[in-house]
Scaffold this motif. Structure first.
Motif, PDB file in Angstrom:
ATOM      1  N   GLU A 180     -47.184  26.123 -12.120  1.00 38.58           N
ATOM      2  CA  GLU A 180     -46.810  27.714 -12.934  1.00 38.58           C
ATOM      3  C   GLU A 180     -45.667  26.971 -14.260  1.00 38.58           C
ATOM      4  O   GLU A 180     -46.010  27.581 -15.251  1.00 38.58           O
ATOM      5  N   ARG A 181     -44.438  26.394 -13.736  1.00 44.24           N
ATOM      6  CA  ARG A 181     -43.475  26.285 -14.510  1.00 44.24           C
ATOM      7  C   ARG A 181     -44.366  25.873 -15.874  1.00 44.24           C
ATOM      8  O   ARG A 181     -43.722  24.977 -16.675  1.00 44.24           O
ATOM      9  N   ASN A 182     -45.513  24.724 -15.733  1.00 46.17           N
ATOM     10  CA  ASN A 182     -45.934  23.993 -16.421  1.00 46.17           C
ATOM     11  C   ASN A 182     -47.254  24.210 -17.201  1.00 46.17           C
ATOM     12  O   ASN A 182     -47.866  23.846 -17.909  1.00 46.17           O
ATOM     13  N   GLN A 196     -43.844  24.922  -2.891  1.00 50.21           N
ATOM     14  CA  GLN A 196     -43.104  24.519  -3.876  1.00 50.21           C
ATOM     15  C   GLN A 196     -44.561  23.773  -5.331  1.00 50.21           C
ATOM     16  O   GLN A 196     -43.447  23.846  -6.437  1.00 50.21           O
ATOM     17  N   GLU A 235     -45.503  26.262  -7.881  1.00 52.41           N
ATOM     18  CA  GLU A 235     -44.106  27.312  -8.270  1.00 52.41           C
ATOM     19  C   GLU A 235     -44.412  25.740  -9.467  1.00 52.41           C
ATOM     20  O   GLU A 235     -43.965  26.478 -10.687  1.00 52.41           O
ATOM     21  N   GLU A 236     -44.571  24.149  -9.323  1.00 51.25           N
ATOM     22  CA  GLU A 236     -44.214  23.377 -10.350  1.00 51.25           C
ATOM     23  C   GLU A 236     -45.292  23.588 -11.674  1.00 51.25           C
ATOM     24  O   GLU A 236     -45.356  23.457 -12.609  1.00 51.25           O
TER      25      GLU A 236
END
Length: 257
Positions: free
Chosen positions: A176-178, A170, A173-174
């Motif tokens: 990568e979202r940023n 997680q 993934e966070e």
């Protein structure tokens, strides 16, 4: 203790560090019980792990109830935690790496927020830690230390209240979202639950298992048995913080104080 890439500039390098027997020389849970309760009481509480098949977090809830019954409240508990020694040289390791603008440090632990934050404050390490992932805990109005699960998960090998692979996944993934991605990830730990996040690592990453503990024994069995898919990351054992810092400098190619 949480910060973002925008206000720290960190992110190309991620260190995922366990707490008990990694930063703290002792297990924080059992240390507190043994410091404040009788030996017989502690042994009965810990024995329920086997006799009743209780998850570790339930064992600790029972331990915290015993502390409350004995009128051991916040001051006594925090004082006991602050007496725990850190692994030799580990404060220097965290400080040295934490000063690097491109290194992010997170703690992933099955301890709890009260214990971890107290010991980090004691040793002035809070500024170097970007995030602590652990079980939430707090003292209620009666002074009872309450403990809660970090999250739920579907992992079959981890304790029901926390899975470090889920934490790492997680967190990645966070990022990568940023719009970012870690160039290299380092997992530093000692126990069996530190193996789970190692499954996410690539050939470019590094596992630092502490010598003489369960993680390195698990990795050694894995390399010999061939029954399971081996981890892809490099493995660099360590004994204490000084040893770890020297190895980390070499592996990461950094000049640290």
């Amino acid at each position: 203790m949480q910060s973002t890439e925008s206000d720290t500039g960190r992110g190309r390098c991620l260190l995922v560090i366990d707490f008990d027997h990694t930063i703290s020389e002792k297990n924080t849970d059992s240390w507190v019980l043994r410091s404040l309760l009788s030996e017989d009481t502690v042994e009965k509480i810990l024995a329920s792990r086997q006799t009743e098949k209780f998850p570790w977090q339930q064992v600790m809830r029972n331990g915290f109830q015993a502390l409350y019954n004995k009128n051991c409240f916040k001051d006594q508990i925090v004082n006991a935690i602050e007496e725990i020694p850190l692994v030799n040289g580990f404060a220097k390791f965290i400080e040295s790496v934490g000063k690097q603008s491109h290194c992010e440090i997170i703690i992933a632990s099955d301890s709890n927020t009260v214990f971890i934050e107290a010991l980090l404050r004691k040793h002035k390490l809070v500024p170097y830690i970007d995030h602590v992932f652990t079980n939430p805990a707090n003292f209620d109005n009666q002074g009872h230390l309450r403990l809660f699960p970090h999250h739920s998960h579907s992992c079959k090998t981890c304790e029901p209240n926390i899975c470090k692979q889920k934490i790492l996944r997680q967190h990645m993934e966070e990022r990568e979202r940023n719009g970012g991605k870690y160039d290299q990830i380092f997992v530093i730990g000692d126990g069996g639950n530190d193996f789970c996040p190692c499954k996410l690592l690539t050939e470019n990453d590094v596992i630092f298992p502490r010598k003489g503990y369960r993680l390195i024994k698990k990795l050694e069995r894995l390399s010999k048995s061939g029954d399971e898919e081996p981890v892809l990351a490099s493995i660099v054992p360590w004994e204490d913080g000084e040893d770890l810092l020297a190895s980390f400098k070499q592996v990461a190619g950094l000049r640290l104080e």
